[in-house]
Design an enzyme around this catalytic site. Structure first.
Site, PDB file in Angstrom:
ATOM      1  CG  HIS A  91      -1.137  -8.401   0.435  1.00 11.40           C
ATOM      2  ND1 HIS A  91      -0.742  -7.101   0.359  1.00 11.40           N
ATOM      3  CD2 HIS A  91      -2.466  -8.383   0.200  1.00 11.40           C
ATOM      4  CE1 HIS A  91      -1.790  -6.326   0.114  1.00 11.40           C
ATOM      5  NE2 HIS A  91      -2.841  -7.094  -0.002  1.00 11.40           N
ATOM      6  CE1 TYR A 108      -3.056  -3.011   0.420  1.00  9.22           C
ATOM      7  CE2 TYR A 108      -3.603  -2.255   2.624  1.00  9.22           C
ATOM      8  CZ  TYR A 108      -3.790  -3.148   1.594  1.00  9.22           C
ATOM      9  OH  TYR A 108      -4.698  -4.160   1.733  1.00  9.22           O
TER      10      TYR A 108
END
Length: 272
Positions: free
Chosen positions: A105, A47
């Site tokens: 992730h 991110y």
């Protein structure tokens, strides 16, 4: 805020997602959420906002033990040494000595699951993360991790909302007492304008988005991490915890289309 207890940690059932929030916007959003009472912040290496989140946490005055922070390792860094380097960078950017939950992730086609989880377990044993887990794992991968490797995963974070059927993976997780953390819990905004949800909301004096969140948080073992930078929306999401749906509401929600997946990159596993 109600918590889910998993692998020795207390996971607040409603958290703040931060995907596609960066810089000052992200920092302001996290500061706002913490001021409103959020105690669960979700981020990831990918991110590119861990520094902003670290700054917001440092400025918030919230006692560290009262705060849950999740971050994630990207699927290009799943080899042991690469994972350690990624973890060190994340911890430094977040200005923390320890994260509460460290997730894989996304699975990768060439990943070595035993080596990955050996590294994750060492990070846990060293006290650098309190718990470990996965995101975007299908049932086949979960079975390998849980039943063969016997890794003590604290959650599987997956896309889940009123418009996506996740019954199979949810049942597997529930049978193993592993929480499901729902990302995109509002179907990337689609829930807010759905006529069925709007009608249910009018009945309860709530928004369609609050109905969608309430439906998720009503379920045993489910947490949700809606993303919003606006204080008003953050407050509305907290207030969704007060909405109490009845059987008629749930029946109508069950009738919604359940095939609207919002996130499915080319490297995603075969979904159940």
């Amino acid at each position: 805020m109600e918590n889910l207890t998993t692998q020795g940690i207390a996971l607040p059932r409603l958290g703040l997602g931060t995907f596609r929030m960066q810089g000052d916007v992200c920092r302001a959003a996290v500061e706002s959420a913490l001021a409103l009472g959020y105690r669960h912040i979700d981020t990831a290496e990918m991110y590119a906002n861990e520094e902003a989140i670290g700054a917001a946490i440092a400025a918030s005055g919230v006692v560290r033990k009262d705060l849950h922070v999740t971050t994630k390792v990207w699927n290009e860094n799943l080899a042991p040494e690469a994972m350690r380097r990624a973890f060190d960078k994340s911890l430094k950017k977040l200005r923390l000595d320890q994260v509460d939950l460290y997730l894989v992730h996304w699975p990768a086609p060439n990943m070595n699951l035993p080596a990955m989880f050996e590294t994750l377990m060492k990070l846990k044993e060293e006290g650098r993360t309190r718990a470990i887990g996965v995101a975007n794992f299908n049932i086949a991968l979960l079975k390998t991790v849980v039943e063969e490797i016997r890794a003590p995963i604290a959650c599987n974070q997956i896309e889940y909302h009123v418009m996506l059927d996740q019954t199979k993976v949810a049942k597997y997780l529930a049978a193993k007492s592993i929480p499901l953390v729902a990302y995109c819990p509002l179907a990337q905004g689609r829930a807010a304008s759905d006529e069925t949800l709007l009608a249910i909301g009018r009945k309860h004096g709530a928004s369609a988005a609050q109905v969608a969140l309430s439906w998720l948080l009503d379920q045993d073992g489910v947490a949700a991490i809606p993303k919003t930078s606006r204080r008003e929306s953050q407050k509305a999401n907290l207030d969704a915890l007060k909405v109490k749906l009845d059987d008629d509401d749930r029946k109508k929600i069950a009738g919604l289309p359940k095939n609207r997946r919002c996130v499915s990159p080319g490297f995603a596993p075969a979904w159940d």
